[in-house]
Design an enzyme around this catalytic site. Sequence first.
Site: not given
Length: 564
Positions: A284, A288, A483
């Site tokens: 993640e 990002d 995301s």
Amino acid sequence: MHYHCIAVLSVIVTDLLASLAKPLSPPWDNMHIKHSWNAVPTNWVSLGRPPSGATIDLYIALKPNREDALIDALYEVADLVAPRPETLELVNSWLEYHGISSSSVSMTHGGNTLKLKGVSVIQANTLLGASYQVYRHVEWGETIVRTVGYSLPRALHLHVLTVVPTTSFVSPRTQWQTPRNDSSGETVGLAKSASGEPVTILSGRAKVDFATPSFLRWLYDTEAYRPNAMDKNVLGVVGLKGDTPSPADMEAFMRKYRDADDATYYKVVKINGGGNDPTHPHEEANLDIQYAEAMAYPTPHIFYSLGRGPSRDDWLVIWLEYILDQRDIPQTISISYTYKERWTPREYAFYVCNMFAMLGSLGVSILVSSGNDGIGQGTCMNKDGMVRFIPTFPATCPWVTVVGGTTDYEPEAAAVFSGGGFSDHFERPLYQRRSVPTFLEDLGSRYQGLYNPSGRGIPDIAAQSISLPIFFNGQEQRETGTSGATPIAAGIISLLNDWLISTGRYPLGFLNPWLYGKGLAGLNDITEGSNPGCGMDGFSAIAGWDPVTGLGTPNFRRMMGQLV
């Protein structure tokens, strides 16, 4: 009769004078429930009481003197969040009554919150009429210290908005997932997009095999722009759950996709025990920061790595406390984590949302993901056995800009997982007064009773979210989810802020009034696709705003034109 009345009056006066001679008993033992659950929220199990001597930090959110002042200020770029004059006096008297040392109490969050440092769980139970226990989430293994209910003295209910942490059984979910194989449609040929990326043609629709940064920059028309305000403009990326990125993976990603090998890329700020271990990155965090950097390079970036601390603090409240206390705050911030609004107590949600409003009033553009569950995951049955769509928080907060997901191009279409719907906590904000009713009129009576038609609608905008290549542990792989869409959109907004700052103007700040107004002409309307969930087809993307892709995807050059 006359003398009898005098005698009775004399007794009353005597009793009254006697009562006045005694010290008034404080009202702090007259406890009334502030919030509670009928049962432990879904997927949480109790592990019993915390160890003896365990402590927590309590945040007592005070109601403002003028409850609408902050929202007025957000639209007018002002700041009025102070509590009523008598509020502090009453709350401090209550804390003193319970033996809370003044040295452990401090003001935070712009003066609307009292922070009680290191309160023992035993003392917190007495203070709040609570029963704190340790709870573990059965799916994710996360443990927290919470209570299923708490009370406040009746005299404080008009002065205290909420106390954190208490009944907020929420854990952030990251919004990335393994890419899906889409076998729908018939392959009729291969081609290349105008950006040079390989695409597959399915029944006349161009499907991008890899939504690379070069494709995204071509699609959203940012490839010709180079930032000029690198000494002033900053893009922030929030990493909850202790997530941290890998600088080596970032270097490999930027070398391949932005032809850059001489940049610092980003710095990590650790908050509340957050991590920064390059040997143990998280997918993640990599996704990002890599896509925020890919869109806004060479704009400086900050990655906020947030830990929980020994008392298992609330993620969002701790980060907001930190960022609101900073002198210099990034003009644009990307958050790719969500909670189910259903398990977010209403007053807790208002408290967190007000802090986002404070950030917006300081000139910060906050973008958050809409989620990856369409209109809701699973059967969407609530505690009463009724089906109810499940929007996500903080997306439902009216004072952030929410990003849904798209795929394909010529035309772009909604990603099937793009989170969207209507808040059960927050009413429709003023900036949506024209766009949302148009969608509801088109929807008609479909799904009646399954959502709140007067609630804040999400998302606000959207961006590509499928087959995004990243580097992770030295290997290239694809990720899918909102995301990815969120830092992509944040990168584009950061470029707009760069242009404004470099021309001597203020950054955009809170985006939504502009997006739903003049900025609308800078967006690509998405009219195809839907977001199934709850065992149903979900909402459909239509002309204008819809709860799948919002107002559409950004076109950087056209958006610049709306700022001239």
